[in-house]
Motif scaffolding. Structure first.
Motif, PDB file in Angstrom:
ATOM      1  N   ALA A  39     -14.086 -82.581  45.927  1.00  0.00           N
ATOM      2  CA  ALA A  39     -15.488 -83.013  45.940  1.00  0.00           C
ATOM      3  C   ALA A  39     -15.607 -84.499  45.622  1.00  0.00           C
ATOM      4  O   ALA A  39     -14.872 -85.015  44.793  1.00  0.00           O
ATOM      5  CB  ALA A  39     -16.273 -82.201  44.925  1.00  0.00           C
ATOM      6  N   PRO A  40     -16.506 -85.199  46.308  1.00  0.00           N
ATOM      7  CA  PRO A  40     -16.741 -86.596  45.946  1.00  0.00           C
ATOM      8  C   PRO A  40     -17.450 -86.677  44.599  1.00  0.00           C
ATOM      9  O   PRO A  40     -18.117 -85.723  44.185  1.00  0.00           O
ATOM     10  CB  PRO A  40     -17.653 -87.086  47.076  1.00  0.00           C
ATOM     11  CG  PRO A  40     -18.328 -85.851  47.567  1.00  0.00           C
ATOM     12  CD  PRO A  40     -17.354 -84.731  47.383  1.00  0.00           C
ATOM     13  N   GLN A  41     -17.254 -87.780  43.929  1.00  0.00           N
ATOM     14  CA  GLN A  41     -17.926 -87.973  42.644  1.00  0.00           C
ATOM     15  C   GLN A  41     -19.310 -88.547  42.911  1.00  0.00           C
ATOM     16  O   GLN A  41     -19.434 -89.718  43.235  1.00  0.00           O
ATOM     17  CB  GLN A  41     -17.125 -88.963  41.784  1.00  0.00           C
ATOM     18  CG  GLN A  41     -15.915 -88.361  41.128  1.00  0.00           C
ATOM     19  CD  GLN A  41     -16.289 -87.491  39.956  1.00  0.00           C
ATOM     20  OE1 GLN A  41     -17.127 -87.870  39.155  1.00  0.00           O
ATOM     21  NE2 GLN A  41     -15.693 -86.316  39.851  1.00  0.00           N
ATOM     22  N   SER A  85       0.801 -88.115  38.906  1.00  0.00           N
ATOM     23  CA  SER A  85       1.991 -88.583  39.618  1.00  0.00           C
ATOM     24  C   SER A  85       2.500 -87.531  40.589  1.00  0.00           C
ATOM     25  O   SER A  85       3.091 -87.861  41.619  1.00  0.00           O
ATOM     26  CB  SER A  85       3.078 -88.961  38.617  1.00  0.00           C
ATOM     27  OG  SER A  85       3.540 -87.819  37.938  1.00  0.00           O
ATOM     28  N   ILE A  86       2.246 -86.242  40.264  1.00  0.00           N
ATOM     29  CA  ILE A  86       2.690 -85.179  41.169  1.00  0.00           C
ATOM     30  C   ILE A  86       1.890 -85.221  42.470  1.00  0.00           C
ATOM     31  O   ILE A  86       2.422 -85.076  43.561  1.00  0.00           O
ATOM     32  CB  ILE A  86       2.517 -83.798  40.480  1.00  0.00           C
ATOM     33  CG1 ILE A  86       3.410 -83.699  39.239  1.00  0.00           C
ATOM     34  CG2 ILE A  86       2.818 -82.673  41.441  1.00  0.00           C
ATOM     35  CD1 ILE A  86       4.881 -83.631  39.553  1.00  0.00           C
ATOM     36  N   ASP A 122       0.415 -87.926  43.663  1.00  0.00           N
ATOM     37  CA  ASP A 122       0.845 -89.134  44.367  1.00  0.00           C
ATOM     38  C   ASP A 122       2.133 -88.872  45.121  1.00  0.00           C
ATOM     39  O   ASP A 122       2.288 -89.287  46.265  1.00  0.00           O
ATOM     40  CB  ASP A 122       1.090 -90.270  43.362  1.00  0.00           C
ATOM     41  CG  ASP A 122      -0.215 -90.907  42.913  1.00  0.00           C
ATOM     42  OD1 ASP A 122      -1.255 -90.579  43.517  1.00  0.00           O
ATOM     43  OD2 ASP A 122      -0.195 -91.710  41.965  1.00  0.00           O
ATOM     44  N   ALA A 146       3.336 -86.109  46.284  1.00  0.00           N
ATOM     45  CA  ALA A 146       3.149 -85.285  47.476  1.00  0.00           C
ATOM     46  C   ALA A 146       2.449 -86.077  48.572  1.00  0.00           C
ATOM     47  O   ALA A 146       2.876 -86.071  49.724  1.00  0.00           O
ATOM     48  CB  ALA A 146       2.353 -84.032  47.111  1.00  0.00           C
ATOM     49  N   LEU A 147       1.384 -86.801  48.201  1.00  0.00           N
ATOM     50  CA  LEU A 147       0.666 -87.579  49.208  1.00  0.00           C
ATOM     51  C   LEU A 147       1.568 -88.666  49.777  1.00  0.00           C
ATOM     52  O   LEU A 147       1.518 -88.977  50.959  1.00  0.00           O
ATOM     53  CB  LEU A 147      -0.585 -88.216  48.588  1.00  0.00           C
ATOM     54  CG  LEU A 147      -1.673 -87.247  48.140  1.00  0.00           C
ATOM     55  CD1 LEU A 147      -2.818 -88.011  47.495  1.00  0.00           C
ATOM     56  CD2 LEU A 147      -2.195 -86.433  49.314  1.00  0.00           C
ATOM     57  N   ALA A 178       2.153 -85.390  52.571  1.00  0.00           N
ATOM     58  CA  ALA A 178       1.531 -84.077  52.474  1.00  0.00           C
ATOM     59  C   ALA A 178       0.025 -84.266  52.579  1.00  0.00           C
ATOM     60  O   ALA A 178      -0.506 -85.290  52.147  1.00  0.00           O
ATOM     61  CB  ALA A 178       1.891 -83.409  51.160  1.00  0.00           C
ATOM     62  N   SER A 179      -0.653 -83.274  53.175  1.00  0.00           N
ATOM     63  CA  SER A 179      -2.105 -83.388  53.207  1.00  0.00           C
ATOM     64  C   SER A 179      -2.635 -83.028  51.830  1.00  0.00           C
ATOM     65  O   SER A 179      -1.908 -82.520  50.979  1.00  0.00           O
ATOM     66  CB  SER A 179      -2.681 -82.438  54.251  1.00  0.00           C
ATOM     67  OG  SER A 179      -2.488 -81.113  53.827  1.00  0.00           O
ATOM     68  N   LYS A 180      -3.911 -83.317  51.616  1.00  0.00           N
ATOM     69  CA  LYS A 180      -4.541 -83.017  50.336  1.00  0.00           C
ATOM     70  C   LYS A 180      -4.338 -81.546  49.970  1.00  0.00           C
ATOM     71  O   LYS A 180      -3.979 -81.194  48.848  1.00  0.00           O
ATOM     72  CB  LYS A 180      -6.036 -83.328  50.472  1.00  0.00           C
ATOM     73  CG  LYS A 180      -6.785 -83.249  49.205  1.00  0.00           C
ATOM     74  CD  LYS A 180      -6.821 -84.599  48.524  1.00  0.00           C
ATOM     75  CE  LYS A 180      -7.211 -84.387  47.085  1.00  0.00           C
ATOM     76  NZ  LYS A 180      -6.983 -85.537  46.268  1.00  0.00           N
ATOM     77  N   GLN A 207      -2.092 -79.449  51.106  1.00  0.00           N
ATOM     78  CA  GLN A 207      -0.691 -79.127  50.818  1.00  0.00           C
ATOM     79  C   GLN A 207      -0.324 -79.581  49.411  1.00  0.00           C
ATOM     80  O   GLN A 207       0.358 -78.864  48.686  1.00  0.00           O
ATOM     81  CB  GLN A 207       0.227 -79.798  51.842  1.00  0.00           C
ATOM     82  CG  GLN A 207       0.235 -79.073  53.175  1.00  0.00           C
ATOM     83  CD  GLN A 207       0.959 -79.859  54.240  1.00  0.00           C
ATOM     84  OE1 GLN A 207       0.983 -81.087  54.221  1.00  0.00           O
ATOM     85  NE2 GLN A 207       1.535 -79.149  55.197  1.00  0.00           N
ATOM     86  N   SER A 208      -0.784 -80.764  49.035  1.00  0.00           N
ATOM     87  CA  SER A 208      -0.425 -81.237  47.695  1.00  0.00           C
ATOM     88  C   SER A 208      -1.028 -80.329  46.635  1.00  0.00           C
ATOM     89  O   SER A 208      -0.401 -80.062  45.614  1.00  0.00           O
ATOM     90  CB  SER A 208      -0.846 -82.693  47.493  1.00  0.00           C
ATOM     91  OG  SER A 208      -2.170 -82.788  47.032  1.00  0.00           O
TER      92      SER A 208
END
Lengths: 450, 266
Positions: A256-258, A328-329, A331, A333-334, A338-340, A342-343
């Motif tokens: 979700a956007p902030q 960091s995890i 980061d 994956a991205l 990886a897509s959002k 997938q990460s």
């Protein structure tokens, strides 16, 4: 409490560190004091916990024991099966009124055979000793097995609640003047029967697995059916609250956007967690029963209401668990493309799993112990029901829940129900304890270091 | 294609331009973090970004594979092209871009999985391996490129988080090269490592130059001088000077560069 050290006028140089100066002493003293407060607080907590456990166990353990009378009953064919063909349909025509004299006769014969000294000599005068449920139990057994008619069967019958209370010390001879249900003559018989081993206390599985009973026969009441009601409600809560809660949290936390809208949602979820549960009850009444037309007193409706109540707890703990996963995890994956999603599903969610499971089980435990919303959807009250035949029946037919059953027993007039209320609390606590242990085991198993 | 950078370079062999950035502006909310940066990064070259803390070099690095997209308040303007394609074009999927532009982070961040799974993850999600044998080969090749194969070949299924810091960082590099990127971005890859691990990683970077365009952000000027062919000096969000590393360190044009490399600002 912890003031920043103030610069002192006296120069610190040249002093021995072997001697604690006034400032250090003061600081150490305040630390000691603070530790003492903490210890005192923990001590108070432990003390109250022990008092609570002691009270529950001392009041409730006796509910698991019940007084039984072991007696051979002659099942008179002339009274139970006039046609003599042992047809279950014919046997069903004989009501419990047909069985009562048989049981009372059997007791009288046993009393006389044992040489018990009593002025009573009529079978019907034995009625005060035995539970009103005994005739029904005997009848069920005969209908299930018609060949028993004409035989003499050994039958273990529940003693009347007053007799049970007398053995447990609840009923005192001094109070008999005000008691219309039992008198001194009967208690004399009870004393002698106990001496001869004809009547004794034994563990009562019916309390754990049986159904609730009417106001006048507390000796028969059990929490088993209410347990099933709780079980079906928990199924509904688990099936709805876990996926909805986890999906909502993942969306809010990761996607979700902030903006002001998500902020508003966030504030509202936190507030929902603090809404009194009775409010959810009245919401359930108006939405699920009055608007959607679902049946009253049904575990399905109870489960839906408890789902609403549990969702904020699950969402808050899931979001906290997701937040605790180091960025960091994500980061990493991205960074390798990886897509959002997938990460989140490959890396973040597995790491957040212990927290999510703990939150879910704590939410479920909270729902399991909730009574107030059930008041409003009709799951509290004398709901005499048999075990449901199947899943649909289990969700849709009227039932109670464990805490509601405890509340119901606690408000009944007969003091015999008081003991059962405490006993019910023990069973409920055993459930909550096991759920918490499961939460701990799951957390240990899924916990990984990174 | 763009022309070669107008700053005259002496001995550097003219190679192809891999990344061309023009008028890049980055805003964090109201803060103008990167101001008007123009830079052209060459293929098969190590380019170092140096500058004092908070000068924007990491921010700029992260615009090159759109890692800044994950920060809500971050806004990028200008034109960044890789092989002539605008990476901020609407048609570009940042996920596809990041498979092409790999990244290694400041703190070693292996997944809490086995060494094998760490390296195999990228090829798996991008479908680079047809079967298990294929994947095994990719993993072995990547670990060899990451100069860590000999240390871990006997314990590929041990957790990656159990390695030492330097090994973890080389594992992360192996993980990044396993997806066959064309550009490798490194954000202070040695800042959490001891000198021995640092020199191993530096040797590795020099090796990687044969196949990739490597961009490295570093706080250590010695490191920049050791590993890079081109150096860009950032200061307060501006790209102050960009050129051949030898020239930047021996004969800087801008007084700010000189002050920084001689230790007077920073």
């Amino acid at each position: 409490m912890t003031d920043a050290s103030m610069p002192t006028d006296t120069p610190r140089h040249g002093k021995s560190i072997m001697v604690a100066d006034a400032h250090t002493k003061k600081r150490n003293a305040s630390e000691k004091r603070f530790q003492a407060y903490g210890l005192a607080a923990i001590g108070a907590g432990v003390f109250f916990l022990l008092v609570l456990l002691g009270a529950i166990l001392s009041n409730g353990l006796s509910a698991f024991q019940q007084t039984f009378i072991e007696v051979p009953v002659y099942l008179d064919a002339a009274k139970l099966d006039k046609n003599g063909n042992r047809d279950p349909e014919d046997l069903k025509k004989v009501s419990t009124f047909g069985y009562n004299p048989l049981i009372q006769n059997a007791i009288l014969e046993q009393v006389q055979a044992a040489g018990i000294d009593t002025p009573l000599d009529k079978a019907s005068e034995m009625k005060a000793l035995i539970s009103a449920s005994a005739a029904a139990q005997l009848r069920d057994r005969v209908i299930a097995n018609p060949d028993l008619v004409g035989e003499t069967v050994d039958f273990r019958i529940l003693a009347a609640s007053r007799v049970d209370g007398y053995l447990k010390g609840r009923v005192q001879r001094e109070d008999l003047a005000r008691d219309k249900n039992i008198d001194a003559v009967h208690l004399d018989i009870v004393d002698q029967m106990r001496e001869r081993g004809l009547l004794a206390k034994a563990f009562n599985w019916e309390f754990v697995f049986g159904a609730d009973a009417s106001e006048s026969r507390p000796e028969q009441a059990g929490i088993g059916i209410a347990m099933l009601g709780s079980f079906f409600m928990m199924l509904v809560v688990l099936a709805l609250a876990l996926p909805i809660g986890v999906a909502a949290s993942i969306y809010l936390e990761e996607f979700a956007p902030q903006n002001w809208f998500t902020d508003l949602i966030e504030v509202n979820i936190s507030n929902l967690a603090a809404v009194p549960s009775i409010v959810f009850g009245i919401l359930g009444l108006s939405v699920f029963i009055q608007f959607a037309g679902l049946p009253q007193s049904a575990p399905l409706v109870g489960g839906l209401v408890l789902t609403l109540m549990t969702l904020p707890t699950i969402i808050i703990s899931t979001r906290a668990a997701l937040k605790a996963v180091p960025p960091s995890i994500r980061d990493a994956a991205l960074g390798i493309g990886a897509s959002k999603m997938q990460s989140v599903f490959h890396h973040v969610l597995p790491l957040a799993m212990p927290g999510i499971l703990t939150g879910t089980i704590i939410g479920l435990a909270q729902a399991l112990g909730e009574t107030a919303p059930l008041l409003l959807i009709g799951m509290v009250g004398y709901i005499a029901t048999n075990a449901p035949d199947g899943l649909v029946e289990g969700f849709m037919s009227p039932n109670s829940a464990m805490p509601a059953q405890i509340y119901e027993w606690a408000k009944r007039a007969d003091p015999a129900y008081y003991e059962r209320a405490w006993g019910g609390i023990i069973i409920l606590l055993v459930f909550l304890l096991s759920m918490n242990i499961i939460a701990i085991i799951l957390r240990r198993r899924f916990e990984r270091r990174w | 294609m763009y022309d070669a950078p107008h700053t005259t370079e002496r001995d550097v062999t003219q190679t192809e331009i891999k990344i061309a950035a023009k008028n890049v502006q980055v805003y964090y909310g109201d803060t103008h973090a990167i101001k008007d940066v123009d830079v052209q990064i060459e293929d098969k070259t190590v380019t170092a970004f140096i500058g004092p803390s908070g000068c924007g070099k990491s921010t700029f690095l992260r615009t090159l594979n759109r890692m800044n997209d994950t920060i809500d308040i971050c806004r990028v303007e200008g034109d960044i092209r890789i092989d002539g394609e605008d990476i901020y074009d609407k048609r570009v999927d940042p996920v596809q871009l990041r498979a092409k532009v790999g990244m290694v982070f400041q703190k070693p961040n292996p997944f809490p999985k086995s060494i094998y799974d760490n390296v195999a993850y990228g090829p798996r999600i991008h479908g680079l391996a047809k079967n298990k044998t294929d994947l095994d080969e990719i993993v072995e090749r990547a670990l060899k490129r990451g100069a860590i194969w000999n240390e871990v070949k006997d314990r590929l299924h041990a957790p990656g988080t159990g390695l030492s810091g330097g090994q973890q960082q080389r594992l992360c590099i192996a993980r990044a090269v396993a997806t066959e990127p064309e550009v490798l971005l490194m954000d202070e890859p040695c800042s959490a490592l001891d000198p021995i691990a640092t020199s191993q990683v530096e040797e590795l970077i020099d090796e990687l130059r044969k196949d990739y365009s490597v961009v490295i952000v570093t706080h250590s000027m010695q490191q920049a001088a050791r590993v890079s062919q081109k150096t860009a000096f950032f200061h307060l969000g501006n790209l102050v000077e960009y050129g051949e590393t030898g020239k930047i360190f021996t004969n800087p044009e801008d007084p700010r560069t000189e002050s920084y490399i001689t230790g007077r600002i920073g």
